[in-house]
Every structure is written in C-alpha cells, then in structure tokens.
Design a protein around this motif. Structure first.
Motif, short mmCIF file in Angstrom:
data_model
loop_
_atom_site.label_atom_id
_atom_site.label_comp_id
_atom_site.label_asym_id
_atom_site.label_seq_id
_atom_site.Cartn_x
_atom_site.Cartn_y
_atom_site.Cartn_z
N PRO A 338 14.62 2.06 24.10
CA PRO A 338 14.56 3.48 24.47
C PRO A 338 13.19 3.86 25.02
CG PRO A 338 14.44 3.22 22.09
CD PRO A 338 14.70 1.86 22.63
N GLY A 339 13.24 4.60 26.13
CA GLY A 339 12.01 5.15 26.69
C GLY A 339 11.11 4.16 27.37
N ARG A 340 11.51 2.93 27.54
CA ARG A 340 10.63 1.95 28.14
C ARG A 340 11.18 1.31 29.41
NH1 ARG A 340 9.03 -2.24 23.62
NH2 ARG A 340 11.28 -2.09 23.18
N LEU A 341 12.45 1.45 29.66
CA LEU A 341 13.04 0.78 30.81
C LEU A 341 13.03 1.64 32.06
CD1 LEU A 341 16.12 -0.98 29.17
CD2 LEU A 341 13.93 -1.97 29.77
N CYS A 342 13.37 2.92 31.96
CA CYS A 342 13.49 3.79 33.12
C CYS A 342 12.61 5.01 32.95
CB CYS A 342 14.95 4.23 33.32
SG CYS A 342 16.08 2.85 33.58
N TYR A 542 11.82 11.84 29.60
CA TYR A 542 12.50 10.98 28.63
C TYR A 542 13.61 11.77 27.96
CZ TYR A 542 8.31 8.12 29.22
OH TYR A 542 7.30 7.36 29.75
N ARG A 543 14.54 10.96 27.47
CA ARG A 543 15.64 11.56 26.72
C ARG A 543 15.07 12.27 25.48
NH1 ARG A 543 20.98 10.48 27.03
NH2 ARG A 543 20.51 8.64 28.27
N GLY A 544 15.47 13.50 25.29
CA GLY A 544 14.97 14.29 24.16
C GLY A 544 13.87 15.26 24.53
N ASP A 545 13.38 15.20 25.82
CA ASP A 545 12.35 16.15 26.25
C ASP A 545 12.94 17.55 26.35
OD1 ASP A 545 10.62 14.08 26.34
OD2 ASP A 545 10.49 13.95 28.53
N ASN A 546 12.07 18.55 26.15
CA ASN A 546 12.47 19.96 26.28
C ASN A 546 11.26 20.74 26.77
OD1 ASN A 546 14.00 22.24 26.28
ND2 ASN A 546 14.15 22.43 24.06
N SER A 567 16.88 20.68 30.52
CA SER A 567 15.91 20.51 29.44
C SER A 567 14.57 20.00 29.93
CB SER A 567 16.46 19.55 28.38
OG SER A 567 16.70 18.27 28.97
N PHE A 568 14.50 19.42 31.15
CA PHE A 568 13.22 18.92 31.63
C PHE A 568 12.92 19.36 33.05
CE2 PHE A 568 16.53 15.69 31.79
CZ PHE A 568 16.64 15.47 33.14
N MET A 590 3.83 25.30 31.95
CA MET A 590 4.96 24.54 31.41
C MET A 590 4.55 23.94 30.08
SD MET A 590 6.98 21.17 32.88
CE MET A 590 5.57 20.11 32.51
N LYS A 591 5.32 24.24 29.02
CA LYS A 591 5.10 23.66 27.70
C LYS A 591 6.17 22.59 27.49
CE LYS A 591 2.87 27.64 25.49
NZ LYS A 591 1.58 26.92 25.28
N LEU A 592 5.70 21.38 27.20
CA LEU A 592 6.59 20.24 27.02
C LEU A 592 6.65 19.89 25.54
CD1 LEU A 592 8.29 17.80 27.97
CD2 LEU A 592 6.13 16.55 28.31
N LEU A 593 7.88 19.92 25.00
CA LEU A 593 8.12 19.50 23.61
C LEU A 593 8.65 18.07 23.66
CD1 LEU A 593 8.28 20.04 20.58
CD2 LEU A 593 10.59 20.98 20.96
N ARG A 594 7.82 17.15 23.17
CA ARG A 594 8.20 15.74 23.18
C ARG A 594 7.84 15.13 21.83
NH1 ARG A 594 6.19 12.13 28.06
NH2 ARG A 594 7.91 13.26 29.05
N GLN A 595 8.87 14.63 21.14
CA GLN A 595 8.72 13.99 19.84
C GLN A 595 7.98 14.91 18.86
OE1 GLN A 595 6.84 10.21 20.54
NE2 GLN A 595 8.66 9.33 21.56
#
Length: 614
Positions: A338-342, A542-546, A567-568, A590-595
């Motif tokens: 996850p998060g490393r290929l694309c 990335y998947r899960g970004d907001n 979401s992104f 822009m505020k990015l919520l990541r992890q």
C-alpha cells in the motif's frame, strides 16, 4: 609287358610315347614292323630324337613319357653342351661319372652300365641298361658305372618352392610349375580359355543359349520373363523375392512384404509409453511436448515446463501457489504494497498491477507517478484553450461565443447584435465581417483585420519591470510581479517557497503552510460565469487522503468560491461577473489530512480580468 617301365613313384608307364608334335614313338623292343630290335638301336634312336627336339627348340620334356633307358638317353642327347636349354626348365648339372672296367671296381659281369664312354662308341655299339629285377638273356654288359643319386628324393636339389624337381642321369632338372585355373587349359606353356559352348561341356538346358566368357560361360534364357520374375536353371519363370534380392527396398520405418511379381512396404508399428509417440519414420519413440501441443493441465497463472514423458506446472510471476486448493492464486500487489507502487490509483490485474491517474493527469514514464496533463496540446477546444492544474478551460476569441458543449465557438454578428463593445471605435459591418480600430497602446490589428491582438510587452522587452520583478503579460498591458518568501521560508524555484525551520517556541510558524506556490491567471470580462479557474490537490495522492480548501485572503467582495470535487481534489470558481478590468490576488489554503495529521499548503493566485471592449 615288353618295353614297360615304372616312374619314380612306382607307377607303370607305357613303353610307347609321343614326341613334341604328338607323333607316337616306339618304345618297346620291336620296330615299326613288329620285329625285335636290339638295345643299341633303341639308344641311338632315342639320342637322335633328343637332338632333333633340341634343334627345333621344343624342349626336352619328352623324356618323362619314355621309359629307361630311352628316356635317359633322349635327355642326355637333347641337353647338348653350348646350347641354351628350355626356358621353362632350370638344369643343375653335375660331373657325369666316367664308366669303369670290370677289373677297376671288381664288379660282377652283370653290373648295369648307365652311360656311354667318353671316347664315343660306334653307332653299332650295344649299350644297354639292365633292370635290377632281371636281365634280358640277350643283353651283354660292356661297361660298369656307379648308381645314380636321385636328388629329388634325397632333397639335395636347389629347386624353388614354385618349381618341380625332375631327376636325370647324374643330375636333376627344375621345371617351373604351370597351373591353369578352372575354365583354362595349358597349351605350349600358355593357359588358353576353354570354349565350353563349342566343346559342349556346359550344362545349359534347352531353354537357354550358351554364351562363352573368359574362363567360364553364361546360360542366357531364350524366353524373357515379366518384371518381378526370374528364370531358374530349367528356364521356368519364378517369382523374384525383391525383399531379399534388393538393397533397402523400403525406407526406414517400413518392412518389406513380397508379393507375386512385386512387393509392398508396410509401416512398422511400435508401441510407445504414455508421454511419447512414434517418430515419423516409425523407428523410435520420441517425447511429446505437451506444453507446445496444449495437451497439459496447467491452469491460469501457471507456466508449463516440458519433461521427458511428462510436464510440470509452475506459477507465473504475480501468482502464489495455494496448497489447499492446489492452484495458483493471483497476488493483489495493491494490497500487499500500500502506498508504494502508484502515485495516485493502483489497479490490480491478473498476475500484475497497473497504475492510473485521475482526470487531468497522465501517467509518467516510470509507470507509477502522475503528471499534470496539458489538455490544450490535443486541441480539445474550438478556439482558445487555457490549461489549469488537472483540467483545462475553453474560451473563444473576440467575435465568437462558447456553445453549450463547452468546446466549440460560434461566430457572432457583432455589429447587428451589438453585444458588448467589440471595437474601440464604431463597428462598421461589412458583408460577412466587420472592422475595428485598436487603441494606440497595447494592441495591434490582427492579420485578419477583425480583431485586435494584444502586444506581449514581456516578450518584446518594452516593459519597465525591475530585475527583481517578474513581467507578466495581460490583455492590453502587463504586470510587474514580485515573488518573495516570508520569514522562515526559503525559495526553491521562481514561484515556490518552502518552510525551512521554525523557532522552538513559535506556534504560529509551526502551523504555517508547509509550501507557498504562486500562480498567474488572465481572463477577459466576457468570461462565462460561473467558471472553474483553478484546481488544487496533493501530489502524489494516496488512498485515505482527505483535503479541505478555503480562500483566506483577497476574496473580500466574494467574487470567488471554492468547491471540493473529491477527497483529494478541490477547485476555485469565478462566480460573479467582473464589469471592468481588475486585478485580484487571492490566497487559497489547502489542509491535507493524511494518516491522522494535518499539513497546510498555500496557493497564492494572481487573477487578471482584462477589458473585452477591443
């Protein structure tokens, strides 16, 4: 029998013989009229015959056909001193013993003399040789001699292995042995061919014709047989077995079967075990390549490897062997890494994966990252195209309007409709067009003569911006812009600043944007409202970004608004019509919520609204 003798082997020899010409010679004790001759006359006749044979060069072989004493006398007279002997004979002579008287040796008056005296006798002198087994009552011995030694029996001769030893009185003769092969006969010491057909010594039947050959003969059939038949010794036509008479009548993989008058070739049948099949020539079993023929049981995601008599299935790259189901299962690389290929979106595929990008972006050369797509390069708009981050905007030139499809422009009859101020001066309509006058500064007439073309002062160098400023061209003019970074930021490019470090006790600095980027946009007053003028989003996503976007500065009159597309991705819109040329500087945050953590990015956008009255 009178006049008969025996040879060295004890065989009885006829007293009569033939000379070199085949004439019969009287060797008995009678003359041609049957009257008894004395022994002295016989010796003289034999000597005369030997001299005649020597003179004619016929050789001295006749002695072997005559008995004693005539044979010895003929040989002695034939071998005359000083003359060359028979070429087929090699004679070894030794000294002839001299006759002695009775008083010298003290011999009995019955001793048999063996040679003539050296002084020579009268032709009428009677010299006889008496046999050891009895003497003729009429024989009177006149001389005594020593007994002759048979060198051929005592092996004291010097004849070669290829020669035959012949004993003579007081010596021996080496005769060359001449042997003729079958089909030849000896004649005058030469082997001549025997014509069996002429002498009728052949065995050809009535249906065959004899043909003489060198040393033999042939029996040629008088009647020919059909193909596939041959004639036997009786001339009958019998079937010929081609399978045994011909060399390799059939090719490899076939065996020959004889038939009447011909033959057939039948393919050999060999039984091969499973995984093998017969070779094309039917001589051996060869391996079946199940992988090439497709006769294998390998499923999806498996690779077939051929083995002798079998095959093996291995999992392809991107598959793992499921021992429970005994199959190769696809590996979902997007879940495993996850998060490393694309950079944006990962899509799993059988045995592999693919990276994709959202609308407005294109996949980079590495196949993983995404780059902003300049849609204007593919000319999607009917006239003018403005590229924006992640998208594009179509607009029309003066005298056209954008249709509902958002891509094509339609011509306007500017003078008749009088929509806006198309020209600086009065519009003069002409058939199919119109004419406009352009202001003296900032514009020039286009080559078509219908519109005014903006002069790019930044490119031509007619601006007055300082070296610390950046020239930005707008419709009918230009702007001198300054891009500077606030405290605790460093300039990483002409339009980007990044936060470099904050004091430990400065909360405001730590919550300030991580990056500040400057953008410049130019539009005319006749732009369709509302319209999207800018897009913003993290890169990579990335998947899960907001994200959350807002305008923190420069929108006091509420000309602009923001909207979250997903979401992104967020967008900035011009929502109010600007009635006169105007410049705006707005800060889009822009505020990015990541992890679970927030990161702030700031886009400082210059928006220039220019006049459309030209």
């Amino acid at each position: 029998m009178a006049g008969a003798e025996r040879d060295g082997s004890g065989r009885e020899m006829a007293g009569a013989g033939r000379d070199g010409r085949g004439r019969e010679m009287a060797g008995a004790g009678r003359d041609g009229r049957g009257r008894e001759r004395n022994e002295s006359g016989v010796c003289c006749s034999c000597c005369v015959l030997g001299l005649a044979l020597h003179a004619e060069g016929r050789g001295c072989d006749a002695h072997q056909y005559l008995g004693n004493p005539c044979g010895h006398v003929l040989l002695t007279c034939c071998e005359v001193e000083g003359l060359s002997p028979n070429p087929n004979q090699t004679q070894r002579r030794k000294e002839r013993p001299r006759p002695t008287t009775l008083s010298e040796k003290g011999k009995s008056p019955h001793t048999r003399p063996t040679a003539l005296s050296e002084t020579g006798k009268s032709p009428h002198t009677r010299i006889t040789a008496l046999s050891e087994k009895g003497k003729s009552p009429h024989t009177r011995p006149t001389a005594l001699s020593e007994t002759d030694v048979n060198e051929c029996v005592t092996s004291t001769h010097s004849c070669q292995a290829s020669e035959r030893c012949v004993n003579t009185v007081g010596s021996f003769v080496c005769e060359r042995t001449v042997t003729c092969p079958a089909g030849f006969q000896l004649r005058n010491q030469v082997c001549e061919d025997i014509d069996e057909c002429m002498v009728r010594s052949h065995n050809c039947g009535q249906r065959f014709a004899c043909e003489n050959t060198e040393g033999s003969f042939l029996c040629n059939p008088k009647q020919r047989c059909l193909t596939g038949f041959t004639q036997d010794s009786h001339g009958n036509c019998i079937d010929m077995n081609e399978c045994s008479s011909l060399s390799d009548p059939c090719s490899a993989g076939f065996h020959c079967i004889n038939t009447v008058g011909s033959y057939t070739c039948q393919r050999k049948v060999i039984m091969c075990s499973q995984g093998y099949h017969s070779s094309p020539d039917g001589t051996r079993c060869i391996d079946v390549d199940e992988c090439q023929t497709g006769n294998h049981g390998c499923g999806e995601g498996q690779i077939c490897h051929n083995l002798p008599g079998s095959y093996r299935c291995d999992c392809q790259t991107g598959y793992l062997y499921d021992a429970l189901r005994q199959v190769c299962s696809d590996v979902n690389e997007c879940w495993s890494y996850p998060g490393r290929l694309c950079a944006q979106t990962c899509e799993n595929s059988p045995g592999s994966y693919q990276c994709s990008c959202t609308a407005g972006f294109s996949l980079a050369f590495d196949g993983k990252n995404c780059e902003d797509l300049n849609e204007c390069d593919s000319s999607p708009c009917g006239q003018e195209c403005a590229n924006i981050y992640g998208s594009y905007q179509c607009y029309c030139r003066q005298g056209f309007y954008l249709k509902e499809d958002g891509h094509t422009c339609e011509d306007i009859d500017e003078c008749s409709q009088n929509i806006g101020n198309l020209c600086v001066f009065q519009c003069v309509n002409i058939p199919g067009s119109y004419q406009c006058a352009c202001p003296p500064n900032g514009y020039t007439m286009s080559t078509t003569g219908h519109t005014c073309r903006d002069i790019d002062e930044c490119t031509t160098g007619v601006h007055n911006c300082s070296t610390e400023q950046t020239c930005f061209n707008v419709q009918g003019g230009y702007r001198c812009l300054s891009f500077s970074c606030p405290p605790y930021y460093r300039k990483v490019s002409d339009t980007r600043c990044e936060r470099s470090g904050c004091p430990a006790n400065s909360v405001d600095c730590q919550t300030s944007p991580l990056r500040i980027t400057y953008y410049q946009l130019s539009f005319q007053m006749n732009i369709v409202i509302p319209t999207q003028i800018f897009r913003i989003g993290p890169s990579p996503a990335y998947r899960g970004d907001n994200i959350a976007i807002s305008i923190t500065h420069g929108n006091e009159e509420n000309y602009f608004s923001t909207r979250k597309l997903n979401s992104f991705t967020g967008a900035v819109y011009l929502q109010r019509q600007v009635r006169q040329p105007r410049d705006f500087l707005i800060d889009v945050e822009m505020k990015l919520l990541r992890q679970g953590a927030f990161t702030t990015f700031l886009a400082r956008i210059y928006v220039f609204i220019t006049s459309n009255t030209l």
